[in-house]
Design an enzyme around this catalytic site. Sequence first.
Site, mmCIF file in Angstrom:
data_model
loop_
_atom_site.group_PDB
_atom_site.id
_atom_site.type_symbol
_atom_site.label_atom_id
_atom_site.label_comp_id
_atom_site.label_asym_id
_atom_site.label_seq_id
_atom_site.Cartn_x
_atom_site.Cartn_y
_atom_site.Cartn_z
ATOM 1 N N PRO A 194 -1.281 4.537 -7.511
ATOM 2 C CA PRO A 194 -1.313 6.001 -7.404
ATOM 3 C C PRO A 194 -0.172 6.697 -8.141
ATOM 4 O O PRO A 194 -0.081 7.911 -8.118
ATOM 5 C CB PRO A 194 -1.174 6.221 -5.899
ATOM 6 C CG PRO A 194 -0.275 5.112 -5.477
ATOM 7 C CD PRO A 194 -0.710 3.921 -6.317
ATOM 8 N N ILE B 286 0.837 -1.193 0.000
ATOM 9 C CA ILE B 286 0.000 0.000 0.000
ATOM 10 C C ILE B 286 0.874 1.246 0.000
ATOM 11 O O ILE B 286 2.064 1.187 0.278
ATOM 12 C CB ILE B 286 -0.951 0.033 1.212
ATOM 13 C CG1 ILE B 286 -0.152 0.053 2.517
ATOM 14 C CG2 ILE B 286 -1.908 -1.126 1.179
ATOM 15 C CD1 ILE B 286 -0.990 0.269 3.752
ATOM 16 N N HIS B 287 0.272 2.351 -0.310
ATOM 17 C CA HIS B 287 0.949 3.641 -0.273
ATOM 18 C C HIS B 287 0.314 4.456 0.845
ATOM 19 O O HIS B 287 -0.878 4.732 0.813
ATOM 20 C CB HIS B 287 0.799 4.365 -1.610
ATOM 21 C CG HIS B 287 1.473 3.663 -2.739
ATOM 22 N ND1 HIS B 287 2.783 3.892 -3.058
ATOM 23 C CD2 HIS B 287 1.039 2.727 -3.596
ATOM 24 C CE1 HIS B 287 3.117 3.142 -4.079
ATOM 25 N NE2 HIS B 287 2.074 2.419 -4.425
ATOM 26 N N GLU B 288 1.112 4.824 1.810
ATOM 27 C CA GLU B 288 0.604 5.623 2.924
ATOM 28 C C GLU B 288 0.304 7.036 2.430
ATOM 29 O O GLU B 288 1.055 7.605 1.662
ATOM 30 C CB GLU B 288 1.625 5.674 4.056
ATOM 31 C CG GLU B 288 1.977 4.314 4.608
ATOM 32 C CD GLU B 288 0.809 3.624 5.292
ATOM 33 O OE1 GLU B 288 -0.135 4.305 5.709
ATOM 34 O OE2 GLU B 288 0.849 2.394 5.397
ATOM 35 N N VAL B 289 -0.798 7.596 2.882
ATOM 36 C CA VAL B 289 -1.181 8.948 2.481
ATOM 37 C C VAL B 289 -1.655 9.737 3.702
ATOM 38 O O VAL B 289 -1.955 9.175 4.740
ATOM 39 C CB VAL B 289 -2.307 8.935 1.417
ATOM 40 C CG1 VAL B 289 -1.875 8.225 0.161
ATOM 41 C CG2 VAL B 289 -3.570 8.324 1.961
#
Length: 91
Positions: free
Chosen positions: A68, A23-26
């Site tokens: 993303p 996942i990509h932390e946002v």
Amino acid sequence: MLEAAGATNVRMTGKPSVFGFCIHEVGTARMGNDTRTSVVNRFNQAHDVKNIFVTDGACWVSSGNQNPTLTMMAITVRACDYITKEYSKQA
């Protein structure tokens, strides 16, 4: 490829990735106009330190769960365009 690079004990498991692993932390440096609720402006320029630009997913409040990269690249291009235009005003 891993073994050619010197890695040892390389194994293929055939198991799918664990949910949440890729996942990509946002959301850690939110974008917005209000300095009380956001860290960067619409050009990803930090409100408090004008020569810092945050162009990864940190400026997003939320994100879909995958892919993303193109949005991150677009945000970076917009920030770079802003930087070059602002820099040219100083000359």
